[in-house]
Design a protein around this motif. Structure first.
Motif, mmCIF file in Angstrom:
data_model
loop_
_atom_site.group_PDB
_atom_site.id
_atom_site.type_symbol
_atom_site.label_atom_id
_atom_site.label_comp_id
_atom_site.label_asym_id
_atom_site.label_seq_id
_atom_site.Cartn_x
_atom_site.Cartn_y
_atom_site.Cartn_z
ATOM 1 N N GLY A 183 0.807 -1.206 0.000
ATOM 2 C CA GLY A 183 0.000 0.000 0.000
ATOM 3 C C GLY A 183 0.839 1.253 0.000
ATOM 4 O O GLY A 183 2.071 1.209 -0.046
ATOM 5 N N PRO A 184 0.198 2.412 0.058
ATOM 6 C CA PRO A 184 0.896 3.694 -0.001
ATOM 7 C C PRO A 184 1.889 3.905 1.139
ATOM 8 O O PRO A 184 2.795 4.727 1.021
ATOM 9 C CB PRO A 184 -0.242 4.723 0.078
ATOM 10 C CG PRO A 184 -1.436 3.989 -0.401
ATOM 11 C CD PRO A 184 -1.267 2.584 0.069
ATOM 12 N N GLU A 185 1.718 3.195 2.245
ATOM 13 C CA GLU A 185 2.665 3.329 3.356
ATOM 14 C C GLU A 185 4.007 2.664 3.049
ATOM 15 O O GLU A 185 4.974 2.836 3.795
ATOM 16 C CB GLU A 185 2.088 2.707 4.634
ATOM 17 C CG GLU A 185 0.824 3.361 5.138
ATOM 18 C CD GLU A 185 -0.433 2.824 4.468
ATOM 19 O OE1 GLU A 185 -1.537 3.301 4.791
ATOM 20 O OE2 GLU A 185 -0.321 1.918 3.594
ATOM 21 N N GLY A 186 4.054 1.895 1.973
ATOM 22 C CA GLY A 186 5.300 1.264 1.556
ATOM 23 C C GLY A 186 5.630 -0.023 2.287
ATOM 24 O O GLY A 186 6.786 -0.455 2.271
ATOM 25 N N LEU A 187 4.640 -0.665 2.918
ATOM 26 C CA LEU A 187 4.902 -1.951 3.567
ATOM 27 C C LEU A 187 5.303 -2.959 2.504
ATOM 28 O O LEU A 187 4.529 -3.287 1.607
ATOM 29 C CB LEU A 187 3.660 -2.439 4.316
ATOM 30 C CG LEU A 187 3.797 -3.791 5.028
ATOM 31 C CD1 LEU A 187 4.812 -3.696 6.163
ATOM 32 C CD2 LEU A 187 2.438 -4.258 5.553
ATOM 33 N N ASP A 188 6.525 -3.473 2.613
ATOM 34 C CA ASP A 188 7.102 -4.339 1.596
ATOM 35 C C ASP A 188 7.003 -5.799 2.028
ATOM 36 O O ASP A 188 7.330 -6.135 3.159
ATOM 37 C CB ASP A 188 8.565 -3.946 1.386
ATOM 38 C CG ASP A 188 9.074 -4.339 0.020
ATOM 39 O OD1 ASP A 188 9.026 -5.537 -0.300
ATOM 40 O OD2 ASP A 188 9.511 -3.436 -0.722
ATOM 41 N N GLU A 189 6.573 -6.659 1.108
ATOM 42 C CA GLU A 189 6.446 -8.074 1.429
ATOM 43 C C GLU A 189 7.793 -8.694 1.787
ATOM 44 O O GLU A 189 7.853 -9.639 2.577
ATOM 45 C CB GLU A 189 5.812 -8.833 0.255
ATOM 46 C CG GLU A 189 5.734 -10.344 0.417
ATOM 47 C CD GLU A 189 4.957 -10.809 1.634
ATOM 48 O OE1 GLU A 189 5.118 -11.996 2.009
ATOM 49 O OE2 GLU A 189 4.179 -10.011 2.206
#
Length: 296
Positions: free
Chosen positions: A69-75
């Motif tokens: 999402g826009p918060e940049g939470l990276d898998e």
């Protein structure tokens, strides 16, 4: 992958429209919109806006990055699909894939992804990126891509080990309960289904990044879709609201077990605004909800 922009303002990868004012002459209203109307509107809207979306957000999304999402939470850090080292050989369905950035990241970890999107133009962008990667020696083959409605998946039962969606398809489906049942059908027992959507609480607030977006003006419990329509009253963009409880009931009703509900916090140092997503709002209100579930 698709994220919010807001139709008139464009949502984040499948464009995510929240209550606001339409543009391009479209009238923004809250009214019923069935599966057929919603599906047609999404397909045409994304075909028209895919170029602008990829041009505006492509740098943030990357060619082969999996961001929730826009918060940049990276898998790569969140590991909501499980240990990246265990992805090798796993068949993964990405729903609402856009230009298949998430699928490309999965393929880089040895997974066998299939990217599904309702928009032909979005999938053309996927082919463009694949061609560039193959020419540069960064890939040997394109990501398999399928154009289809997520509520009517064209796959056999038990075809996949995992399914994921980063802001794709779920909020655009008029019958998201059916979508959940379809995902359950094509997953093997024990398969995870992880998807992110605009946090439902955001529907109570205007889709604005500044102070005006901090005052609740709508009811969180108003489940009427957000519709942008032309002068003839035909929907050109539709997004459907469900409460947190609605989403949990859809998952459980389809046969999933909820493992986690992740609400990413806005990170320090991220100053980029994306539609109604901004540092100001992100530090006060959740902007994204990620549902982590498993098919028993």
């Amino acid at each position: 992958m698709t994220h919010p922009t807001t139709p008139a303002k464009k949502p984040f990868e499948e464009d995510f429209a929240l209550p606001g004012d339409g543009d391009d002459g479209a009238d923004a209203v809250r009214r019923p919109a069935g599966p057929g109307e919603s599906s047609r509107a999404s397909r045409h809207w994304w075909d028209r806006n895919a170029d602008e979306y990829q041009g505006e957000h492509g740098a943030f999304l990357g060619d082969d990055r999996f961001v929730w999402g826009p918060e940049g939470l990276d898998e790569a850090d969140a590991r909501l699909l499980g240990d990246p080292a265990a992805l090798t050989g796993r068949r993964v369905l990405e729903i609402g894939a856009g230009a298949a950035q998430c699928s490309r990241w999965l393929a880089g970890r040895g997974a066998l992804p299939v990217a599904l999107d309702i928009s032909f133009r979005q999938l053309q962008h996927s082919r463009r990126i694949d061609a560039d990667h193959i020419a540069a020696g960064r890939a040997t083959a394109a990501v398999p891509a399928v154009q289809a409605d997520a509520a009517v998946l064209p796959f056999a039962d038990g075809s996949f080990d995992l399914a994921c969606s980063a802001y794709g398809a779920v909020p655009f489906s008029a019958d998201s309960a059916r979508l959940m049942r379809e995902v359950h059908r094509v997953l093997r027992p024990g398969g995870r289904w992880v998807f992110s959507v605009t946090h439902p609480i955001r529907w109570a607030f205007p889709d604005e990044p500044g102070p005006e977006g901090l005052t609740a003006l709508s009811s969180y419990f108003d489940r009427r879709p957000y519709v942008e329509q032309d002068e003839q009253g035909r929907a050109v963009y539709v997004e459907h609201h469900r409460t947190l409880g609605d989403r949990v009931r859809e998952l459980v009703g389809a046969g999933f077990r909820l493992l986690d509900l992740v609400e990413p916090e806005w990170p320090e140092g991220l100053e980029q605004e994306w539609g109604g997503w901004s540092p100001l709002r992100g530090r006060l209100l959740p902007g994204t909800a990620v549902f982590v579930s498993v098919r028993d």
